[in-house]
Design a protein around this motif. Sequence first.
Motif, PDB file in Angstrom:
ATOM      1  N   PRO A   1       1.025  -1.241   0.009  1.00  0.00           N
ATOM      2  CA  PRO A   1      -0.138  -0.070   0.098  1.00  0.00           C
ATOM      3  C   PRO A   1       0.792   1.338  -0.171  1.00  0.00           C
ATOM      4  N   GLY A   2       0.550   2.236  -0.625  1.00  0.00           N
ATOM      5  CA  GLY A   2       1.021   3.401  -0.999  1.00  0.00           C
ATOM      6  C   GLY A   2       2.531   3.502  -1.651  1.00  0.00           C
ATOM      7  N   LYS A   3       2.626   2.282  -2.452  1.00  0.00           N
ATOM      8  CA  LYS A   3       3.925   2.260  -2.870  1.00  0.00           C
ATOM      9  C   LYS A   3       4.689   3.394  -3.781  1.00  0.00           C
ATOM     10  N   ILE A   4       3.549   3.957  -4.439  1.00  0.00           N
ATOM     11  CA  ILE A   4       3.891   4.993  -5.357  1.00  0.00           C
ATOM     12  C   ILE A   4       4.485   6.183  -4.601  1.00  0.00           C
ATOM     13  N   PHE A   5       4.258   6.398  -3.453  1.00  0.00           N
ATOM     14  CA  PHE A   5       4.815   7.586  -2.711  1.00  0.00           C
ATOM     15  C   PHE A   5       5.922   7.107  -1.789  1.00  0.00           C
ATOM     16  N   ARG A   6       6.289   5.891  -1.885  1.00  0.00           N
ATOM     17  CA  ARG A   6       7.579   5.292  -1.228  1.00  0.00           C
ATOM     18  C   ARG A   6       8.650   6.023  -1.892  1.00  0.00           C
ATOM     19  N   GLU A   7       9.770   6.524  -1.175  1.00  0.00           N
ATOM     20  CA  GLU A   7      10.822   7.333  -1.686  1.00  0.00           C
ATOM     21  C   GLU A   7      12.097   7.035  -1.929  1.00  0.00           C
ATOM     22  N   ALA A   8      12.969   7.418  -2.736  1.00  0.00           N
ATOM     23  CA  ALA A   8      14.168   7.303  -2.982  1.00  0.00           C
ATOM     24  C   ALA A   8      14.890   8.550  -3.388  1.00  0.00           C
ATOM     25  N   HIS A   9      16.238   8.744  -2.799  1.00  0.00           N
ATOM     26  CA  HIS A   9      16.516   9.830  -2.764  1.00  0.00           C
ATOM     27  C   HIS A   9      15.721  11.119  -2.401  1.00  0.00           C
ATOM     28  N   GLY A  10      14.762  10.973  -1.402  1.00  0.00           N
ATOM     29  CA  GLY A  10      14.040  11.899  -0.893  1.00  0.00           C
ATOM     30  C   GLY A  10      12.682  12.285  -1.800  1.00  0.00           C
ATOM     31  N   ARG A  11      12.481  11.577  -2.770  1.00  0.00           N
ATOM     32  CA  ARG A  11      11.596  11.788  -3.828  1.00  0.00           C
ATOM     33  C   ARG A  11      10.561  10.621  -4.109  1.00  0.00           C
ATOM     34  N   PRO A  12       9.401  10.708  -4.220  1.00  0.00           N
ATOM     35  CA  PRO A  12       8.535   9.631  -4.325  1.00  0.00           C
ATOM     36  C   PRO A  12       8.614   8.924  -5.612  1.00  0.00           C
ATOM     37  N   LEU A  13       8.321   7.670  -5.558  1.00  0.00           N
ATOM     38  CA  LEU A  13       8.503   6.971  -6.923  1.00  0.00           C
ATOM     39  C   LEU A  13       7.798   7.415  -8.027  1.00  0.00           C
ATOM     40  N   LEU A  14       6.671   7.981  -7.602  1.00  0.00           N
ATOM     41  CA  LEU A  14       5.664   8.455  -8.656  1.00  0.00           C
ATOM     42  C   LEU A  14       6.323   9.650  -9.391  1.00  0.00           C
ATOM     43  N   SER A  15       7.141  10.393  -8.722  1.00  0.00           N
ATOM     44  CA  SER A  15       7.904  11.500  -9.418  1.00  0.00           C
ATOM     45  C   SER A  15       8.582  11.061 -10.344  1.00  0.00           C
ATOM     46  N   TYR A  16       9.577  10.001 -10.177  1.00  0.00           N
ATOM     47  CA  TYR A  16      10.417   9.289 -11.328  1.00  0.00           C
ATOM     48  C   TYR A  16       9.703   9.031 -12.289  1.00  0.00           C
ATOM     49  N   HIS A  17       8.598   8.254 -12.130  1.00  0.00           N
ATOM     50  CA  HIS A  17       7.789   7.692 -13.231  1.00  0.00           C
ATOM     51  C   HIS A  17       7.283   8.800 -14.062  1.00  0.00           C
ATOM     52  N   ILE A  18       6.716   9.810 -13.688  1.00  0.00           N
ATOM     53  CA  ILE A  18       6.299  11.085 -14.263  1.00  0.00           C
ATOM     54  C   ILE A  18       7.558  11.740 -14.962  1.00  0.00           C
ATOM     55  N   GLU A  19       8.608  11.959 -14.509  1.00  0.00           N
ATOM     56  CA  GLU A  19       9.664  12.576 -15.025  1.00  0.00           C
ATOM     57  C   GLU A  19       9.940  11.861 -16.300  1.00  0.00           C
ATOM     58  N   ARG A  20      10.099  10.684 -16.162  1.00  0.00           N
ATOM     59  CA  ARG A  20      10.621   9.716 -17.498  1.00  0.00           C
ATOM     60  C   ARG A  20       9.686   9.846 -18.539  1.00  0.00           C
ATOM     61  N   LEU A  21       8.495   9.650 -18.157  1.00  0.00           N
ATOM     62  CA  LEU A  21       7.266   9.684 -19.109  1.00  0.00           C
ATOM     63  C   LEU A  21       7.407  11.046 -19.968  1.00  0.00           C
ATOM     64  N   GLN A  22       7.599  12.170 -19.059  1.00  0.00           N
ATOM     65  CA  GLN A  22       7.540  13.349 -19.634  1.00  0.00           C
ATOM     66  C   GLN A  22       8.813  13.476 -20.985  1.00  0.00           C
ATOM     67  N   LYS A  23       9.931  12.896 -20.714  1.00  0.00           N
ATOM     68  CA  LYS A  23      10.765  12.875 -21.501  1.00  0.00           C
ATOM     69  C   LYS A  23      10.518  12.284 -22.944  1.00  0.00           C
ATOM     70  N   THR A  24       9.430  11.812 -23.103  1.00  0.00           N
ATOM     71  CA  THR A  24       8.661  11.341 -24.329  1.00  0.00           C
ATOM     72  C   THR A  24       8.340  12.619 -24.983  1.00  0.00           C
ATOM     73  N   GLY A  25       7.905  13.679 -24.573  1.00  0.00           N
ATOM     74  CA  GLY A  25       7.477  14.868 -25.128  1.00  0.00           C
ATOM     75  C   GLY A  25       5.903  14.832 -25.628  1.00  0.00           C
ATOM     76  N   LEU A  26       5.470  13.706 -25.022  1.00  0.00           N
ATOM     77  CA  LEU A  26       3.946  13.529 -25.085  1.00  0.00           C
ATOM     78  C   LEU A  26       3.106  13.832 -24.033  1.00  0.00           C
ATOM     79  N   ASP A  27       1.720  14.107 -24.566  1.00  0.00           N
ATOM     80  CA  ASP A  27       0.974  14.411 -23.375  1.00  0.00           C
ATOM     81  C   ASP A  27       0.598  13.276 -22.359  1.00  0.00           C
TER      82      ASP A  27
END
Length: 241
Positions: A18-44
Amino acid sequence: MKNIGIITQARMTSTRLPGKIFREAHGRPLLSYHIERLQKTGLDLAIATTLNSTDDCVSDFAAQNNLKVHRGSEENVLSRFYETATKHHFGLIVRVTSDCPLIDPHLIRNSIEKYLKINNENLYMSNAIERTFARGFDFEIFSFKLLEEAFLKAVDKADQEHVTPYIWKNTSGNTEFYHIKQDTDHSSLRITVDTPEDYELIKILIEKYQADKLDYHSIEELLIGHPELTSINADIEQKKV
């Protein structure tokens, strides 16, 4: 097929972690890494979450990061995806899940380019059916036409809960397939997050090896070269669709 959009499903009530998407690595939630990498596609990009109060934090995260979001049914994820695609006028959809923090943007972008060249609204493209990539790089590409057909006609609970089985089982008889593969089979590798062991591995990969800056090939090679890492979650069995 204009208006290409990535839809990622995200919720807090994972059964095994539970709550895995907000577990942290380097003080950042995993969801932010996921979103950041997806944004590099340049897609909506849009997040599809639930109406549950437990997912208010997901909606808040989207608002804080100026991301599109839609809230819908927890159980009928197919309807949630359809509503998200309709709301944001996506004609071509890339489906991903938020338990893949190291998903590869270039792999998705290159696959989208292949899809557009084929130019077939009945085409379903994925690297997750005939699997050769590590689990955690998964994506599916399909037209709004195929999504709408599934939404209108799928009646099985499993088809509604998992979004695309109606499409990839070819229930309509109209689906055509393109399987994205690589020459070497790395399907035994696991970099998705569903258990504490998965999270332990991802945390190490990001904090010690800066895997959030690496492409899929480099991450796979890193894991192959460090069997002590793959042993962390080697015994985890993926939940069945």
